[in-house]
Scaffold this active site. Structure first.
Site, PDB file in Angstrom:
ATOM      1  N   GLU A   1      -5.872 -10.865  -1.236  1.00 36.14           N
ATOM      2  CA  GLU A   1      -6.675 -10.682  -0.010  1.00 36.14           C
ATOM      3  C   GLU A   1      -8.161 -10.674  -0.346  1.00 36.14           C
ATOM      4  O   GLU A   1      -8.934  -9.867   0.179  1.00 36.14           O
ATOM      5  CB  GLU A   1      -6.294  -9.363   0.689  1.00 36.14           C
ATOM      6  CG  GLU A   1      -4.819  -9.253   0.995  1.00 36.14           C
ATOM      7  CD  GLU A   1      -4.434  -8.019   1.809  1.00 36.14           C
ATOM      8  OE1 GLU A   1      -5.329  -7.368   2.381  1.00 36.14           O
ATOM      9  OE2 GLU A   1      -3.235  -7.725   1.872  1.00 36.14           O
TER      10      GLU A   1
ATOM     11  N   GLU B   1       0.794  -1.240   0.000  1.00 33.58           N
ATOM     12  CA  GLU B   1       0.000   0.000   0.000  1.00 33.58           C
ATOM     13  C   GLU B   1       0.826   1.290   0.000  1.00 33.58           C
ATOM     14  O   GLU B   1       0.556   2.213   0.778  1.00 33.58           O
ATOM     15  CB  GLU B   1      -0.960   0.002   1.194  1.00 33.58           C
ATOM     16  CG  GLU B   1      -1.885  -1.202   1.214  1.00 33.58           C
ATOM     17  CD  GLU B   1      -2.830  -1.220   2.421  1.00 33.58           C
ATOM     18  OE1 GLU B   1      -2.667  -0.391   3.324  1.00 33.58           O
ATOM     19  OE2 GLU B   1      -3.736  -2.074   2.436  1.00 33.58           O
TER      20      GLU B   1
HETATM   21  C1  XIL Z   1      -5.993  -6.518   8.482  1.00 35.17           C
HETATM   22  C2  XIL Z   1      -6.332  -7.720   9.338  1.00 35.17           C
HETATM   23  O1  XIL Z   1      -7.252  -8.531   8.665  1.00 35.17           O
HETATM   24  C3  XIL Z   1      -6.885  -7.260  10.665  1.00 35.17           C
HETATM   25  O2  XIL Z   1      -7.084  -8.358  11.538  1.00 35.17           O
HETATM   26  C4  XIL Z   1      -5.948  -6.249  11.314  1.00 35.17           C
HETATM   27  O3  XIL Z   1      -6.534  -5.745  12.484  1.00 35.17           O
HETATM   28  C5  XIL Z   1      -5.635  -5.101  10.362  1.00 35.17           C
HETATM   29  O4  XIL Z   1      -5.126  -5.637   9.145  1.00 35.17           O
HETATM   30  N1  XIL Z   1      -4.856  -4.769   3.828  1.00 35.17           N
HETATM   31  C6  XIL Z   1      -3.832  -5.577   4.243  1.00 35.17           C
HETATM   32  C7  XIL Z   1      -4.027  -6.486   5.392  1.00 35.17           C
HETATM   33  O5  XIL Z   1      -2.779  -5.628   3.579  1.00 35.17           O
HETATM   34  O6  XIL Z   1      -2.849  -6.700   6.123  1.00 35.17           O
HETATM   35  C8  XIL Z   1      -5.114  -5.992   6.316  1.00 35.17           C
HETATM   36  O7  XIL Z   1      -5.345  -6.965   7.305  1.00 35.17           O
HETATM   37  C9  XIL Z   1      -6.364  -5.686   5.517  1.00 35.17           C
HETATM   38  C10 XIL Z   1      -6.108  -4.615   4.485  1.00 35.17           C
END
Ligand code: XIL
Length: 357
Positions: A268, A163
């Site tokens: 994701e 990101e």
């Molecule tokens: C999120 C997790 O799912 C949560 O449990 C945590 O509190 C915050 O992070 N983008 C990403 C992930 O790259 O690492 C994130 O994961 C969601 C958004």
């Protein structure tokens, strides 16, 4: 002639297709397809995975079992983030990450490491760190060398930078950017490559499916790095999306990313049913069906990219019981809260089983 038909009958018997004896009609002689109940990992030509919680792996009966049954790639949802791995300067806490790596080794699964450099999950010692540009660079180098080095040869791929771009395509002003400059991205890949030259290194980002500007900016920035000789091998599309999202844009994001020639990972994936965050939301059949269509089209789009570029699909969580989105009611994943396959799961299966791509 008799000879030929006898050998045909023999062949049919061999294939187990001859069902009943003399009195049968032609219809009864047709092969009866077995319902295909093979799990995703067995029908998929590319890796299929999920992001996992270590405490659920340890404490929820059936959680790890379902993972082993369906998936051949796993990502730690949080256990390999900086705040968890390095609570204080020069101090590391490896227990959860080690447990995760052992689990994958025992069950012969691929591990996708997530994530080395991010603006979130920063330990306080990094958020408050005061130092020169050179000191920041060595902080970054030491961290990446230590983590990637520990799991060298065991973690197949890493989200090295997560990101780093905003929706308008400009750099996000993170601590890394503010203290090192945009150069931090190239450096992070270089350090990861030094620590494990065999690891496949990804730039991971969200929003490719909703912003054409961002999609182009991500691909252009990464291709530019590749041309400069930076060891970046792939692009991750997080794809936190929802049922209102246009099918075409989901496909486009994958196709356009694959046109870079780099590896592509849907890293994701989740498809929210309740993006408007209605606190009384209950899933309807129509919504579950819309969700199914989107899962199916994402899997089909991945079937269509060149096999050598396909790093697979990872869902962000295992079941609707585990998703990061469910503090407000939602049901974004392939399995319901009881860990039963949903229509979404059938959508993915259908795409994986199709042969006419
Ligand atoms: C999120 C997790 O799912 C949560 O449990 C945590 O509190 C915050 O992070 N983008 C990403 C992930 O790259 O690492 C994130 O994961 C969601 C958004």
């Amino acid at each position: 002639m008799k000879h030929i038909s006898l050998s045909i009958v023999f062949l049919l018997i061999l294939q187990g297709h001859l069902l009943v004896s003399c009195g049968s009609t032609d219809e009864e002689l047709l092969p009866v397809p077995e319902p295909d109940s093979r799990p995703l990992k067995e029908i998929s030509s590319f890796p299929v995975g999920a992001a996992l919680s270590i405490s659920k792996m340890k404490n929820i009966a059936g959680y790890s079992g379902l993972v082993k049954q369906e998936f051949n790639s796993i990502t730690a949802e949080n256990a390999m983030k900086m705040a968890n791995l390095s609570p204080a300067q020069d101090r590391y806490s490896w227990d959860d990450a080690d447990y995760f790596v052992d689990f994958a080794e025992t069950n012969r699964m691929r591990i996708h490491g997530h994530c080395l450099v991010w603006h979130n999950s920063l330990p306080n010692w990094v958020a408050n760190y005061q130092g020169t540009k050179e000191e920041w660079k060595s902080l970054l180098r030491d961290y990446i060398h230590t983590v990637v080095g520990r799991y060298k040869g065991k973690i197949a791929s890493w989200d090295v930078v997560n990101e780093a771009l905003l929706d308008d395509g400009t750099p996000r002003k993170t601590v890394w950017y503010n203290n090192i400059g945009w150069e931090y991205v190239a450096l992070a890949f270089q350090y990861a490559h030094e620590a494990d030259p065999g690891a496949v290194l990804f730039y991971n980002e969200y929003g490719q499916e909703y912003s054409k500007v961002k999609l182009k900016a991500i691909n252009d920035s990464i291709v530019k790095l590749v041309k400069q000789g930076v060891p970046v091998h792939g692009i991750g599309l997080q794809m936190h999306t929802n049922i209102n999202h246009s099918l075409d844009n989901l496909v486009d994001a994958i196709v356009v990313t694959s046109e870079t020639g780099l590896k592509v990972h849907v890293s994701e994936l989740d498809i929210a049913l309740n993006p408007n965050k209605n606190t009384a939301y209950q899933p309807t059949e129509k919504d579950l069906n819309e969700q199914m269509k989107r899962y199916r089209i994402v899997a089909a789009a991945m079937m269509n990219i060149p096999a050598g570029q396909n790093w697979g699909i990872t869902t962000w969580g295992l079941s609707d019981n585990d998703s990061w989105l469910t503090s407000i009611p939602d049901h974004p994943l392939l399995f319901d809260k009881e860990y039963q396959a949903k229509a979404a799961y059938e959508g993915v299966r259908e795409a994986l089983l199709r042969t006419d791509y």
